[in-house]
Design an enzyme around this catalytic site. Structure first.
Site, PDB file in Angstrom:
ATOM      1  N   GLY A  31      -2.008   1.106   1.016  1.00  0.00           N
ATOM      2  CA  GLY A  31      -2.536   1.420   2.292  1.00  0.00           C
ATOM      3  C   GLY A  31      -3.556   2.766   1.794  1.00  0.00           C
ATOM      4  O   GLY A  31      -4.285   2.590   0.827  1.00  0.00           O
ATOM      5  N   LEU A  33      -6.420   2.434   3.114  1.00  0.00           N
ATOM      6  CA  LEU A  33      -7.649   1.537   2.857  1.00  0.00           C
ATOM      7  C   LEU A  33      -9.150   2.278   2.760  1.00  0.00           C
ATOM      8  O   LEU A  33      -9.379   2.742   3.571  1.00  0.00           O
ATOM      9  CB  LEU A  33      -7.568   0.703   3.830  1.00  0.00           C
ATOM     10  CG  LEU A  33      -6.265  -0.326   3.859  1.00  0.00           C
ATOM     11  CD1 LEU A  33      -6.338  -1.634   4.881  1.00  0.00           C
ATOM     12  CD2 LEU A  33      -5.872  -0.721   2.673  1.00  0.00           C
ATOM     13  N   GLY A  36     -13.290  -0.631  -1.158  1.00  0.00           N
ATOM     14  CA  GLY A  36     -12.664  -1.373  -2.188  1.00  0.00           C
ATOM     15  C   GLY A  36     -11.618  -2.229  -1.593  1.00  0.00           C
ATOM     16  O   GLY A  36     -11.721  -3.494  -2.038  1.00  0.00           O
ATOM     17  N   HIS A  37     -10.601  -1.963  -0.863  1.00  0.00           N
ATOM     18  CA  HIS A  37      -9.477  -2.769  -0.462  1.00  0.00           C
ATOM     19  C   HIS A  37     -10.161  -3.696   0.582  1.00  0.00           C
ATOM     20  O   HIS A  37      -9.844  -4.934   0.527  1.00  0.00           O
ATOM     21  CB  HIS A  37      -8.623  -1.783   0.375  1.00  0.00           C
ATOM     22  CG  HIS A  37      -7.889  -0.718  -0.495  1.00  0.00           C
ATOM     23  ND1 HIS A  37      -7.909   0.472  -0.184  1.00  0.00           N
ATOM     24  CD2 HIS A  37      -6.897  -0.675  -1.252  1.00  0.00           C
ATOM     25  CE1 HIS A  37      -7.250   1.161  -1.128  1.00  0.00           C
ATOM     26  NE2 HIS A  37      -6.551   0.406  -1.593  1.00  0.00           N
ATOM     27  N   GLN A  61       6.646   2.567  -8.512  1.00  0.00           N
ATOM     28  CA  GLN A  61       5.661   2.770  -9.510  1.00  0.00           C
ATOM     29  C   GLN A  61       5.184   4.151  -9.718  1.00  0.00           C
ATOM     30  O   GLN A  61       4.039   4.422 -10.367  1.00  0.00           O
ATOM     31  CB  GLN A  61       4.401   1.671  -9.216  1.00  0.00           C
ATOM     32  CG  GLN A  61       3.590   2.087  -8.050  1.00  0.00           C
ATOM     33  CD  GLN A  61       2.778   0.848  -7.621  1.00  0.00           C
ATOM     34  OE1 GLN A  61       3.330  -0.164  -7.086  1.00  0.00           O
ATOM     35  NE2 GLN A  61       1.710   0.933  -7.670  1.00  0.00           N
ATOM     36  N   GLN A 148     -10.648  -5.526  -9.949  1.00  0.00           N
ATOM     37  CA  GLN A 148     -10.729  -5.019 -11.488  1.00  0.00           C
ATOM     38  C   GLN A 148     -10.973  -3.716 -11.805  1.00  0.00           C
ATOM     39  O   GLN A 148     -10.563  -3.177 -12.720  1.00  0.00           O
ATOM     40  CB  GLN A 148     -12.334  -5.791 -11.782  1.00  0.00           C
ATOM     41  CG  GLN A 148     -12.735  -5.342 -13.056  1.00  0.00           C
ATOM     42  CD  GLN A 148     -11.665  -6.074 -14.270  1.00  0.00           C
ATOM     43  OE1 GLN A 148     -11.173  -7.084 -14.144  1.00  0.00           O
ATOM     44  NE2 GLN A 148     -11.514  -5.278 -15.357  1.00  0.00           N
ATOM     45  N   LYS A 149     -11.090  -2.840 -10.374  1.00  0.00           N
ATOM     46  CA  LYS A 149     -10.866  -1.262 -10.952  1.00  0.00           C
ATOM     47  C   LYS A 149      -9.597  -0.953 -11.674  1.00  0.00           C
ATOM     48  O   LYS A 149      -9.412   0.033 -12.535  1.00  0.00           O
ATOM     49  CB  LYS A 149     -10.843  -0.798  -9.358  1.00  0.00           C
ATOM     50  CG  LYS A 149     -10.269   0.689  -9.044  1.00  0.00           C
ATOM     51  CD  LYS A 149     -10.997   1.649  -9.695  1.00  0.00           C
ATOM     52  CE  LYS A 149     -10.387   3.138  -9.739  1.00  0.00           C
ATOM     53  NZ  LYS A 149      -8.860   3.342  -9.316  1.00  0.00           N
ATOM     54  N   VAL A 176     -15.651  -1.582  -6.254  1.00  0.00           N
ATOM     55  CA  VAL A 176     -16.529  -1.259  -5.714  1.00  0.00           C
ATOM     56  C   VAL A 176     -16.760   0.514  -5.806  1.00  0.00           C
ATOM     57  O   VAL A 176     -15.812   1.222  -6.025  1.00  0.00           O
ATOM     58  CB  VAL A 176     -16.218  -0.958  -4.000  1.00  0.00           C
ATOM     59  CG1 VAL A 176     -17.037  -0.383  -2.897  1.00  0.00           C
ATOM     60  CG2 VAL A 176     -16.044  -2.838  -3.682  1.00  0.00           C
TER      61      VAL A 176
HETATM   62  P1  AMP Z   1      -3.952   0.461  -4.265  1.00  0.00           P
HETATM   63  O1  AMP Z   1      -3.917   0.643  -2.662  1.00  0.00           O
HETATM   64  O2  AMP Z   1      -4.409   1.414  -5.097  1.00  0.00           O
HETATM   65  O3  AMP Z   1      -2.537  -0.317  -5.009  1.00  0.00           O
HETATM   66  O4  AMP Z   1      -4.866  -0.756  -4.453  1.00  0.00           O
HETATM   67  C1  AMP Z   1      -4.699  -1.968  -3.908  1.00  0.00           C
HETATM   68  C2  AMP Z   1      -5.748  -2.963  -4.403  1.00  0.00           C
HETATM   69  O5  AMP Z   1      -7.127  -2.416  -4.169  1.00  0.00           O
HETATM   70  C3  AMP Z   1      -5.557  -3.285  -6.086  1.00  0.00           C
HETATM   71  O6  AMP Z   1      -5.973  -4.611  -6.354  1.00  0.00           O
HETATM   72  C4  AMP Z   1      -6.729  -2.501  -6.504  1.00  0.00           C
HETATM   73  O7  AMP Z   1      -7.301  -2.868  -7.875  1.00  0.00           O
HETATM   74  C5  AMP Z   1      -7.857  -2.486  -5.597  1.00  0.00           C
HETATM   75  N1  AMP Z   1      -8.635  -1.621  -5.482  1.00  0.00           N
HETATM   76  C6  AMP Z   1      -8.746  -0.315  -5.540  1.00  0.00           C
HETATM   77  N2  AMP Z   1      -9.859   0.523  -5.503  1.00  0.00           N
HETATM   78  C7  AMP Z   1     -10.534  -0.550  -5.707  1.00  0.00           C
HETATM   79  C8  AMP Z   1     -12.306  -0.334  -5.890  1.00  0.00           C
HETATM   80  N3  AMP Z   1     -12.814   0.858  -5.930  1.00  0.00           N
HETATM   81  N4  AMP Z   1     -12.833  -1.516  -5.995  1.00  0.00           N
HETATM   82  C9  AMP Z   1     -12.456  -2.827  -5.948  1.00  0.00           C
HETATM   83  N5  AMP Z   1     -11.113  -3.010  -5.863  1.00  0.00           N
HETATM   84  C10 AMP Z   1     -10.195  -1.841  -5.656  1.00  0.00           C
END
Ligand code: AMP
Length: 280
Positions: A31, A33, A36-37, A61, A148-149, A176
């Protein structure tokens, strides 16, 4: 767009979609969001007929001294953003739904989970792989999109999906960034004004590493030291690691080559940021 709260409802919905022949794409998130998400959701909606976005702040985690309690939560806002990006179903289970009383199983990817961030965040990747395995079992997607972040995370998930014959294709989506290079992250909001001003040094260090590689440098240690030196000279950040590893296996490399990931983690005050690039 639907919001489903229970694993039973989600699994039932998914089964019906699959029996109608739909290709289901899953985008797991915690969440809060951001763009990137949303880029992941857009990629999923190009590859799948039905896009499921899971929103679950996964307690297993987070370490005991980490930010689980203050992690930003806004399901309404997330649902609206998801829908606009092409999501069909938001799956937002509660903690008891995912980890009911007597829950006892952990999915552990050996070796890869202990490296890099895993060395500093014991148990973190076990929490990630366990919850992602559960989400895969509930949703049973044909594809799942990860950023890939979080380069170590996506490599570990690729390993898990292959090792456990999950029958899901893992898609890596590009990072992103803000216009100044800082990778978008839900944790950027924790940075003070001064820390935020310094944080783009991480990407500058990665870009410097890339330019050394492109001008012919192949010695991993020299490039790592240059990147680390640039961060330390350009900010008050505490560098936790800069490493050169194979982007798929996470094994350290002495010599840079296409497919090498330069990954780093650094603390700006109390906020820990990670970033990486993959050499081509
Ligand atoms: P999180 O909500 O932080 O667990 O991230 C959920 C998904 O979004 C994961 O696959 C992250 O790698 C991806 N994500 C987070 N930040 C970015 C970003 N800046 N660019 C691309 N993907 C992202």
């Amino acid at each position: 767009m639907e919001i489903l709260r229970t694993a039973v409802d989600m699994a039932r919905r998914s089964r019906a979609l699959r029996s109608d022949g739909a290709v289901i794409g899953l985008v797991p998130t915690m969440g809060a969001l951001h763009e990137g998400h949303l880029s992941l959701i857009r990629i999923a909606s190009e590859l799948a007929d039905t896009v499921v976005v899971s929103v679950f702040v996964n307690p297993t985690q987070f370490g005991p001294s980490e930010d689980f309690d203050r992690y930003p939560r806004d399901l309404e806002g997330d649902a609206a953003l998801s829908e606009a990006a092409g999501c069909d179903i938001v799956f937002a289970p509660g903690v008891e739904e995912i980890y009911p009383a007597h829950y006892a199983t952990v999915v552990h990817v050996q070796r890869m989970s202990q490296k890099l961030c895993g060395a500093m965040r014991p148990g973190h990747f076990d929490g990630v792989t366990t919850v992602v395995a559960k989400l895969m079992n509930i949703v049973r997607p044909s594809i799942a999109v990860f950023g890939q972040k979080d380069g170590q995370q996506v490599a570990i998930i690729e390993r898990m999906a292959a090792d456990l014959d999950m029958g899901v294709e893992i898609i890596r989506a590009p990072t992103v960034r803000e216009p100044d290079g800082l990778a978008l992250s839900s944790r950027n909001g924790y940075l003070s004004k001064d820390e935020r001003a310094e944080a783009p040094v991480l990407y500058r260090a990665l870009e410097h590493a890339r330019s050394l590689y492109e001008s012919g440098e192949r010695d991993a240690l020299r490039v790592i030291e240059a990147a680390q030196g640039l961060i330390e000279a350009g900010s008050g950040a505490e560098v936790q690691y800069v490493a050169a590893v194979d982007a798929r296996t996470l094994e350290g490399v002495a010599e840079l080559s296409p497919g090498t990931m330069i990954a780093l983690a650094a603390r700006f005050g109390a906020t820990r940021l990670i970033d990486n690039i993959v050499l081509t």
